[in-house]
Design a protein around this motif. Structure first.
Motif, PDB file in Angstrom:
ATOM      1  N   THR A 188     -11.247  -1.545   0.974  1.00  0.00           N
ATOM      2  CA  THR A 188      -9.803  -1.721   1.053  1.00  0.00           C
ATOM      3  C   THR A 188      -9.427  -2.277   2.426  1.00  0.00           C
ATOM      4  N   TYR A 214      -2.882   0.204  -4.245  1.00  0.00           N
ATOM      5  CA  TYR A 214      -2.825  -1.136  -3.675  1.00  0.00           C
ATOM      6  C   TYR A 214      -2.299  -2.113  -4.726  1.00  0.00           C
ATOM      7  N   ILE A 250       0.863  -1.186   0.000  1.00  0.00           N
ATOM      8  CA  ILE A 250       0.000   0.000   0.000  1.00  0.00           C
ATOM      9  C   ILE A 250       0.897   1.233   0.000  1.00  0.00           C
ATOM     10  N   TYR A 287      -4.598   6.297  -2.536  1.00  0.00           N
ATOM     11  CA  TYR A 287      -3.676   5.229  -2.161  1.00  0.00           C
ATOM     12  C   TYR A 287      -3.674   4.161  -3.252  1.00  0.00           C
TER      13      TYR A 287
END
Length: 712
Positions: A568, A182, A126, A180
């Motif tokens: 998430t 991932y 992440i 963000y």
């Protein structure tokens, strides 16, 4: 003013009793480690999430795009909820071999059952990528802002070097104030290993759903398979059990009130930072509309499922899915009222405005937008729920989209093949005659509850439910959509290839179809008179909510913020705790097998108990799985802040050992998606002692126990 002062006096002591006033679903790279350790955690944040070496995150996966699961052995053994694996258990069931009723336990790995299409996703890394994703967006407004962000996301994803079995997903946080990335690794060969009968795995069914005390053994077991190099691969008989970087030790230690716990998983969606006006609309208008539609659909299905086993198996998974959020919304409304959610929001907004007067302008604009949107939002709720829960209309919607794609040149052979596959799967568990009754009743509800301005011309004729039933049954009988009439010499429900053999004739017939015409009348009116207005106002609301979110973070320096859930990977934490949700009512934090026997109703579809479980209880044959009371613990509650998607999440102790399997929330606290209140918000977990007791003593599957690392 007096009301507000009294409210603050009432709330403050309750909040101070608990460590987490606002709950929390924390990004695992940004854990509130100090508070976790203050509450009793003995491991470090790096033990939970570390992209450089094995950590707990390597044992936690997203199961089939929705639930969470965890690895509990060095051979890729997966634990998740029974309701998360329900669709797979159902797919392997027949009337002659009813795995839902009888349960299933493989005797060895050769007996494990493949599940085409089921996947699990590992989060490899992440990274916050806000600067890269927002580059060049200064002063941009929608839709240009969205286009630039989408472009930046693609540039970022294309710049990253990943394996062919990996992917990158970029997610907005705080309403688009942060982003963000991932890195995801997907495994595609997932096999069913074991599941208790639904008299254990679904014990209490709809009556006990969302409520405490709970006695449900809501678990099922799968296994991840990989190629000979331990890498993701499509199903093959040559694949071998996956060897994980980390797996969770399973604790059978007794639990005590105030023990530290944390839950690691993929919570679906929360909206903790909405203004008071939004919460009020949800509580008084939107949720009640959704509840009303599903109430009608569920009652109609239930009448048939109780008297017909074929229908019960056909609709088992669908019924559970519809009922789940129906009951959740009912509890949410009650919880928002009980926790004075709107009043609390108003007070909080007042405190923000006192610190930052600019926030008043934002809130005034939001209030106006929500009030302007209200009639369109209500129609959106009734329309979307009606189409979703009347399967006949949902089918019509699929065919409408197919026709549109063909006529605009967007439907290729691959798209047609995917549609035919989806339809074939749908028709397998579709009862046209039963759904004609559901559709008739929902059309009556829609006609009566919808403002006249949003109804198609002549739609008043559907207001009488009794008259509707024969009308819609006749339309269903003469419809190719329902599969009861033929096109191209075949039924869509029985020979879809032949029915699709002449596309022009199929489309021409669909357009004349009586069910299709009912649907298109509803759709055309909705898309003309409600959807554009609803969507335009929602775009403005979303932009202002982003501003309001940024203002909250900048203004309230005493509050530690976490982003709303968005499927998430997150960590939430709290303590094992009972509750006192109402005057003179107190709940213990733990339930036991004795409670299963207290609820036992022979032959009942919700509260029957298998004979073998009764025998084990009578003999007190509990093995090492009893606690200090001498009974087997079944479930427990804690103050972890969870939501949908956390189903199947591991509940871990202070040392990172598995102590429970998250599967639900307490009725009085289901409003925690919108307003976490520590007085009422409790997550519900299956105790690991009960899980191992069922595997060992009930299922005689000690070979699975032997795979695990048991902490005694």
């Amino acid at each position: 003013m007096t009301k507000k002062i009294l409210l603050s006096v009432f709330l403050l002591p309750a909040v101070m009793t608990f460590a987490q006033q606002y709950g929390g679903m924390w990004i695992p790279t940004e854990l509130n480690e100090k508070e976790m350790k203050d509450l009793g955690m003995k491991i470090s944040a790096k033990d939970i999430f570390n992209p450089q070496k094995a950590s707990i995150k390597d044992a936690v996966v997203q199961f089939n795009g929705g639930c969470t699961a965890e690895i509990i052995s060095p051979k890729g053994l997966l634990l998740t909820n029974h309701h998360c694996g329900y669709g797979q258990i159902q797919a392997h069931s027949t009337v002659q071999n009813d795995l839902l009723s009888n349960g299933f336990w493989a005797k060895n790995t050769e007996g494990e059952l493949p599940n085409p299409g089921v996947t699990v996703d590992f989060i490899v890394d992440i990274k916050e990528v806000t600067n890269q994703i927002l580059q060049g967006t200064d002063n941009l407004m929608e839709p240009e802002l969205a286009k630039q962000i989408a472009k930046n996301i693609e540039i970022y994803k294309n710049s990253q070097k990943i394996e062919q079995y990996q992917s990158i997903s970029v997610k907005p946080m705080y309403y688009g104030n942060k982003f963000y990335a991932y890195t995801i690794e997907t495994y595609k060969d997932i096999r069913l290993v074991g599941a208790p009968p639904q008299s254990i795995g679904k014990f209490g069914s709809d009556t006990d759903n969302w409520v405490w005390p709970r006695h449900t053994g809501d678990f099922s077991m799968f296994r991840i398979y990989a190629d000979k190099n331990n890498k993701p691969a499509e199903y093959s008989k040559d694949n071998v059990p996956y060897v994980p970087k980390h797996y969770l030790p399973v604790s059978i230690k007794d639990k005590n009130e105030n023990d530290f716990t944390f839950v690691f998983g993929f919570p679906g969606r929360t909206t903790e930072y909405l203004p008071a006006i939004a919460v009020e609309k949800i509580m008084k208008e939107i949720d009640p509309a959704r509840i009303a539609v599903r109430d009608v659909a569920l009652k109609t299905l239930d009448e048939k499922m109780r008297t017909d086993d074929v229908t019960r198996i056909q609709y088992a998974s669908k019924y559970a899915s519809v009922a789940n959020y129906w009951k959740k919304w009912i509890g949410e409304v009650e919880g928002l009222k009980k926790s004075n959610a709107v009043e609390k929001k108003v007070m909080y907004e007042g405190s923000l405005v006192a610190k930052n007067p600019e926030i008043k302008t934002t809130l005034d604009q939001l209030n106006k937008l929500y009030n302007d949107q209200a009639p369109f939002a209500l129609n959106n709720a009734y329309y979307s729920e009606t189409i979703r829960n009347a399967e006949t209309l949902m089918l019509a919607n699929l065919y409408y989209n197919y026709i549109t794609s063909v006529e605009t040149g967007r439907m290729d052979e691959k798209g047609t093949t995917a549609l035919k596959k989806k339809l074939t799967s749908f028709y397998k568990d579709y009862n046209a005659q039963l759904d004609a009754k559901v559709t008739a009743k929902l059309l009556a509800l829609y006609a009566n509850k919808t403002d006249a301005q949003f109804l198609p011309a002549g739609f008043e004729k559907y207001k009488n439910e009794t008259q509707n039933i024969p009308t819609i049954e006749e339309a269903s009988e003469n419809s190719i959509i329902t599969g009861r009439s033929e096109v191209n010499g075949a039924s869509l429900s029985k020979d879809i290839e032949k029915a699709f053999s002449n596309q022009d004739k199929l489309i021409k017939t669909l357009k004349k179809d009586p069910v299709f015409q009912i649907y298109t009348a509803m759709r055309d009116t909705y898309m003309t008179k409600a959807d554009p207005q609803f969507t335009t106002l929602q775009t403005k609301i979303d932009a202002l909510q982003k501003t309001y979110m940024a203002q909250q973070i900048a203004t309230d320096k005493d509050r530690k913020f976490f982003p709303d859930a968005n499927s998430t990977l997150r960590v939430t934490y709290g303590k094992v705790k009972g509750s006192s949700p109402r005057d003179a009512v107190s709940y213990s934090y733990q339930t036991h097998l004795a409670g299963v026997m207290e609820k036992y109703v022979p032959g009942d579809y919700e509260f029957d108990v298998p004979k073998k479980l009764i025998d084990l209880y009578t003999k007190k044959d509990f093995g090492p799985y009893k606690d200090k009371t001498g009974d087997v613990p079944v479930g427990f509650t804690a103050t972890n802040h969870t939501t949908g998607g956390n189903s199947g999440s591991p509940a871990l102790d202070a040392n990172g050992n598995l102590v429970g399997l998250n599967f639900d929330r307490q009725w009085e606290g289901t409003m925690s998606d919108i307003n976490y209140d520590p007085r009422f918000s409790r997550n519900i977990m299956v105790d690991t002692k009960y899980i191992l007791f069922i595997i060992d003593k009930f299922a005689d599957s000690k070979w699975l126990i032997n795979e695990m690392k048991i902490v005694k």
